[in-house]
Design an enzyme around this catalytic site. Structure first.
Site, PDB file in Angstrom:
ATOM      1  N   TRP A   1      -3.027  -2.400  -1.756  1.00 25.69           N
ATOM      2  CA  TRP A   1      -2.610  -3.730  -2.200  1.00 25.69           C
ATOM      3  C   TRP A   1      -3.293  -4.666  -1.216  1.00 25.69           C
ATOM      4  CZ3 TRP A   1       0.120  -6.322  -5.849  1.00 25.69           C
ATOM      5  CH2 TRP A   1       0.654  -7.574  -5.523  1.00 25.69           C
TER       6      TRP A   1
ATOM      7  N   GLU B   1      18.855 -17.080 -15.131  1.00 26.16           N
ATOM      8  CA  GLU B   1      17.786 -16.241 -15.678  1.00 26.16           C
ATOM      9  C   GLU B   1      18.152 -14.765 -15.776  1.00 26.16           C
ATOM     10  OE1 GLU B   1      14.005 -16.113 -13.601  1.00 26.16           O
ATOM     11  OE2 GLU B   1      14.985 -16.160 -11.660  1.00 26.16           O
TER      12      GLU B   1
ATOM     13  N   ASN C   1      -1.155   1.460   5.936  1.00 19.62           N
ATOM     14  CA  ASN C   1      -0.333   0.446   5.289  1.00 19.62           C
ATOM     15  C   ASN C   1       0.131  -0.492   6.390  1.00 19.62           C
ATOM     16  OD1 ASN C   1       1.560  -1.031   3.877  1.00 19.62           O
ATOM     17  ND2 ASN C   1       3.040   0.640   3.691  1.00 19.62           N
ATOM     18  N   GLY C   2      -0.074  -1.800   6.219  1.00 19.66           N
ATOM     19  CA  GLY C   2       0.337  -2.750   7.259  1.00 19.66           C
ATOM     20  C   GLY C   2      -0.787  -3.722   7.547  1.00 19.66           C
TER      21      GLY C   2
ATOM     22  N   CYS D   1       0.838  -1.206   0.000  1.00 22.44           N
ATOM     23  CA  CYS D   1       0.000   0.000   0.000  1.00 22.44           C
ATOM     24  C   CYS D   1       0.872   1.254   0.000  1.00 22.44           C
ATOM     25  CB  CYS D   1      -0.871   0.035   1.248  1.00 22.44           C
ATOM     26  SG  CYS D   1      -1.968  -1.368   1.350  1.00 22.44           S
TER      27      CYS D   1
ATOM     28  N   LYS E   1       6.891 -11.590 -15.668  1.00 24.05           N
ATOM     29  CA  LYS E   1       6.671 -11.721 -14.222  1.00 24.05           C
ATOM     30  C   LYS E   1       5.579 -12.731 -13.919  1.00 24.05           C
ATOM     31  CE  LYS E   1       7.466 -10.712  -9.974  1.00 24.05           C
ATOM     32  NZ  LYS E   1       8.701 -11.287  -9.418  1.00 24.05           N
TER      33      LYS E   1
ATOM     34  N   HIS F   1      27.103 -39.642 -11.651  1.00 26.00           N
ATOM     35  CA  HIS F   1      26.297 -40.416 -12.603  1.00 26.00           C
ATOM     36  C   HIS F   1      26.202 -39.696 -13.949  1.00 26.00           C
ATOM     37  CE1 HIS F   1      25.365 -43.228  -9.456  1.00 26.00           C
ATOM     38  NE2 HIS F   1      25.107 -42.192  -8.660  1.00 26.00           N
TER      39      HIS F   1
ATOM     40  N   ARG G   1       4.686   0.840  -6.786  1.00 26.57           N
ATOM     41  CA  ARG G   1       4.656  -0.146  -5.702  1.00 26.57           C
ATOM     42  C   ARG G   1       3.627  -1.240  -5.966  1.00 26.57           C
ATOM     43  NH1 ARG G   1       6.480   2.477  -0.649  1.00 26.57           N
ATOM     44  NH2 ARG G   1       4.981   1.309   0.571  1.00 26.57           N
TER      45      ARG G   1
ATOM     46  N   LYS H   1      18.493 -18.682 -10.497  1.00 25.34           N
ATOM     47  CA  LYS H   1      18.691 -17.225 -10.383  1.00 25.34           C
ATOM     48  C   LYS H   1      19.821 -16.792 -11.299  1.00 25.34           C
ATOM     49  CE  LYS H   1      15.836 -15.924  -9.001  1.00 25.34           C
ATOM     50  NZ  LYS H   1      14.727 -16.638  -8.472  1.00 25.34           N
TER      51      LYS H   1
ATOM     52  N   GLU I   1      17.661 -23.467  -6.933  1.00 27.14           N
ATOM     53  CA  GLU I   1      17.257 -22.064  -6.987  1.00 27.14           C
ATOM     54  C   GLU I   1      18.463 -21.171  -7.320  1.00 27.14           C
ATOM     55  OE1 GLU I   1      14.617 -20.604  -7.331  1.00 27.14           O
ATOM     56  OE2 GLU I   1      14.945 -18.552  -6.720  1.00 27.14           O
TER      57      GLU I   1
HETATM   58  O1  M6R Z   1       4.120 -16.647 -10.165  1.00 23.28           O
HETATM   59  P1  M6R Z   1       4.687 -18.001  -9.950  1.00 23.28           P
HETATM   60  O2  M6R Z   1       5.310 -18.154  -8.603  1.00 23.28           O
HETATM   61  O3  M6R Z   1       3.680 -19.087 -10.210  1.00 23.28           O
HETATM   62  O4  M6R Z   1       5.794 -18.138 -11.029  1.00 23.28           O
HETATM   63  C1  M6R Z   1       6.462 -19.334 -11.255  1.00 23.28           C
HETATM   64  C2  M6R Z   1       7.694 -19.109 -12.091  1.00 23.28           C
HETATM   65  O5  M6R Z   1       7.335 -18.592 -13.349  1.00 23.28           O
HETATM   66  C3  M6R Z   1       8.682 -18.161 -11.428  1.00 23.28           C
HETATM   67  O6  M6R Z   1       9.041 -18.611 -10.162  1.00 23.28           O
HETATM   68  C4  M6R Z   1       9.923 -18.003 -12.303  1.00 23.28           C
HETATM   69  O7  M6R Z   1      10.655 -19.187 -12.281  1.00 23.28           O
HETATM   70  C5  M6R Z   1      10.760 -16.808 -11.872  1.00 23.28           C
HETATM   71  N1  M6R Z   1      11.331 -16.193 -13.029  1.00 23.28           N
HETATM   72  C6  M6R Z   1      11.861 -17.138 -10.958  1.00 23.28           C
HETATM   73  O8  M6R Z   1      12.703 -16.087 -10.660  1.00 23.28           O
END
Ligand code: M6R
Length: 605
Positions: free
Chosen positions: A75, A485, A101-102, A2, A600, A501, A27, A482, A478
């Site tokens: 939000w 990507e 906000n909160g 928010c 996103k 393996h 935001r 990161k 992960e």
């Molecule tokens: O919105 P979601 O959590 O369902 O998204 C899943 C993936 O698309 C998301 O985690 C993607 O792998 C990101 N780019 C990771 O940084």
């Protein structure tokens, strides 16, 4: 997250307040609203959707000069995004208006108490209780009434309050959510961050937790909630608007990583009571009756799900199935009415996860969604939603939302462990440490500069192998995701025991290894795997536990996190893998906020 704006000035028009609110659009929000004093009355206008819709709804009033006004971008956390739940909220008399906000943790109790006193509520929000509480405490002095009201609140808040009988003031208070005040020549302005303030002044005061401020034209007085008057330093900022949106950081991604201590606190807010985990959203689920749990998720959310499987299976007798949604939806999974399905998705819109929910539902399963977006499609199609409450994440790569997912999953896991009768001393320790994690995170984030130095030495490699075992495996996956990507370096995440393996054939002096190697129950096994990599001349970065000197025998570079129960390493190691990827990407001159080819929220399969 928010956004709040409040302005007192002789020259302000409603259009100025709306323009200031627009500076907080970045935001993220689902609705907005404005309240101002005109002809001795409070007028309130609200609108779901974009601020432009709000502006259109008051187009005849845009040139109207108002002495005092507050505005808000919402939000949603409590109650759907709609006009009624949008802020500002008012009391029964319509003389008090508030933006917030909160999250108010004890709003249910307060609402019950206020309703018993005859107060009539219009919205489903936690915020509205504050307006009625102030009304209850008011006897001519708005500042005093706000002081008394906030002493009854548990949880986090940043608020701005106006009263039609006091058109010369805004009362603001902060605990846990940020608030900044700018004092210009003829304008005093309150906001959630400095972005709307810069246009008026670059001299600002950042309120501290427990501060209550009385804003008047050209001046501000600040008190502690105990009543003692305090002086706060006026800081001069040199940021332009774009830097201000990012809190002075270069990118949203780093800003969002730095928000992680706050994100952990928000994810826990309202879910811990009397020293135990108590997630109100799932109170009707009896976990002792469930036969198995099925998790569906994609990408980073899948890695969080995998962690949950390891955690819950290790500590209970439950079977936990985990599958990437894009596979699950096309299989014939063994899911039925005794299976609880948990869909994890920060956006709440991922197409494959949505289809997996639909399939699981058809098979008779109940659905819990863990997501960050109230009102998203996944929340609408699930039986129960547990919100991550991280505030919007603007960087495409999931960082703070991953941390929030892990926090919520740990809480959920602990609640299941208790309900199934497996609670023991170890869980007490995990729980106590989890409550302290915001502090622990702050110390880890302090190592960002050192991580950048390491990133500088490694940024020119074309390949990376991330390895881990046990709880370290989801972290390895992960870490690799990161890095690939946002820096476009080829990175693989592997269970360390699988290397021999096949993938070990790749390793040589040009293929470094990032080893997730805390001193946990699998440390010695992990150390042997690192030695195998080293024997192939691969450079080793080891992410381990502080003061682990033993690792010096096998690693070239050491990164450390504080010692915690091993179930918490995925959480405390997250900022390190994220910061490493961030710094590599930036050093390679890529924009980490907008990686190529990615979106996103992935609303197509
Ligand atoms: O919105 P979601 O959590 O369902 O998204 C899943 C993936 O698309 C998301 O985690 C993607 O792998 C990101 N780019 C990771 O940084």
């Amino acid at each position: 997250m928010c956004g709040i704006v409040g302005i007192i000035s002789d020259e302000t028009k409603t259009a100025d307040i709306i323009d200031s609110l627009k500076k907080l659009e970045y935001r993220g929000y689902d609705s907005s609203g404005i309240a101002f004093v005109k002809d001795g009355r409070i007028e309130v206008y609200k609108s779901v959707g974009k601020i432009e819709a709000l502006k259109n709804s008051i187009k005849n009033l845009l040139d109207e000069k108002v002495e005092v006004g507050i505005a808000h971008t919402r939000w949603a956390t409590h109650g759907q995004p709609n006009d009624i739940n949008a802020h500002p909220h008012t009391d029964c008399t319509g003389k008090i208006a508030i933006v917030h906000n909160g999250i108010i943790e004890n709003f249910r109790e307060l609402r019950g108490m206020l309703e018993a006193l005859g107060h009539k509520f219009k919205s489903d929000t936690d915020t509205e209780v504050i307006a009625h509480l102030i009304e209850e405490e008011y006897s001519g002095d708005l500042f005093e009434a706000v002081m008394k009201a906030i002493r009854k609140l548990d949880g986090a808040y940043a608020i701005g309050v106006i009263h039609s009988d006091h058109p010369d003031m805004i009362v603001a208070a902060r605990k846990g959510s940020p608030l900044v005040i700018g004092i210009g020549e003829d304008t005093t302005i309150l906001a959630s961050d400095v972005t709307p303030i810069i246009r008026y002044t670059k001299d600002v005061i950042f309120l501290e937790d427990g501060d209550v401020a009385l804003l008047k034209k050209g001046k501000v007085e600040i008190y502690r909630s105990s009543g003692e008057k305090v002086e706060r330093r006026v800081q001069h900022i040199n940021w332009d608007e774009s830097a201000a949106e990012k809190g002075g950081y270069d990118h949203f991604m780093i800003k969002e990583i730095m928000e992680e201590p706050m994100v952990i606190s928000s994810a826990m807010t309202g879910r811990v009571r009397s020293g135990r985990v108590d997630i109100p959203e799932i109170k009707e689920i009896d976990f002792s009756k469930i036969r198995r749990i099925n998790l569906v998720a994609c990408g980073t959310s899948y890695h969080a799900a995998l962690f949950f499987k390891y955690f819950v299976e290790f500590h209970t007798d439950l079977d936990v199935l985990v599958e990437v949604s894009s596979e699950f939806r096309y299989r014939k999974p063994h899911v039925d009415k005794d299976t609880l399905t948990i869909a994890i998705s920060q956006s709440g819109e991922t197409a494959d996860t949505l289809e997996s929910i639909r399939l699981a539902k058809r098979l008779g399963s109940r659905i819990i969604a863990i997501t960050n977006v109230v009102g998203s499609t996944i929340t609408r199609e699930s039986d129960i939603s547990i919100m991550m409450n991280s505030g919007p994440e603007i960087g495409v790569a999931a960082t703070k939302t991953y941390v929030a997912q892990l926090t919520v999953l740990l809480l959920l896991g602990l609640q299941i462990i208790e309900q199934r009768g497996f609670w023991a001393g170890r869980h007490e320790k995990i729980f106590d440490t989890l409550l302290r994690l915001p502090e622990v995170f702050s110390s880890i984030l302090d190592s960002s500069d050192r991580i950048r130095e390491i990133a500088e030495d490694f940024k020119d490699y074309n390949h990376f192998m991330y390895i881990g075992r046990g709880y370290g495996y989801p972290t390895a996956l992960e870490g690799a995701l990161k890095l690939k990507e946002i820096s476009y370096i080829h990175a693989e995440g592997y269970p360390a025991g699988e290397l021999k393996h096949g993938p070990i054939a790749l390793l040589d002096e040009n293929f470094p290894v990032f080893a997730i190697a805390p001193q946990d129950s699998l440390y010695q096994k992990m150390k042997s795997n690192i030695m195998e990599c080293r024997a192939r001349n691969a450079k080793i970065i080891a992410l381990t536990t502080s003061e682990n000197r033993d690792i010096l025998q096998v690693a070239d570079i050491i990164l450390e996190v504080p010692k915690v129960p091993e179930e918490l390493y995925p959480l405390v190691m997250s900022p390190v893998i994220q910061l490493f990827a961030y710094h590599v990407a930036v050093l390679k001159r890529h924009d980490p906020d907008k990686p190529r080819n990615l979106a996103k929220s992935v609303t197509v399969e």
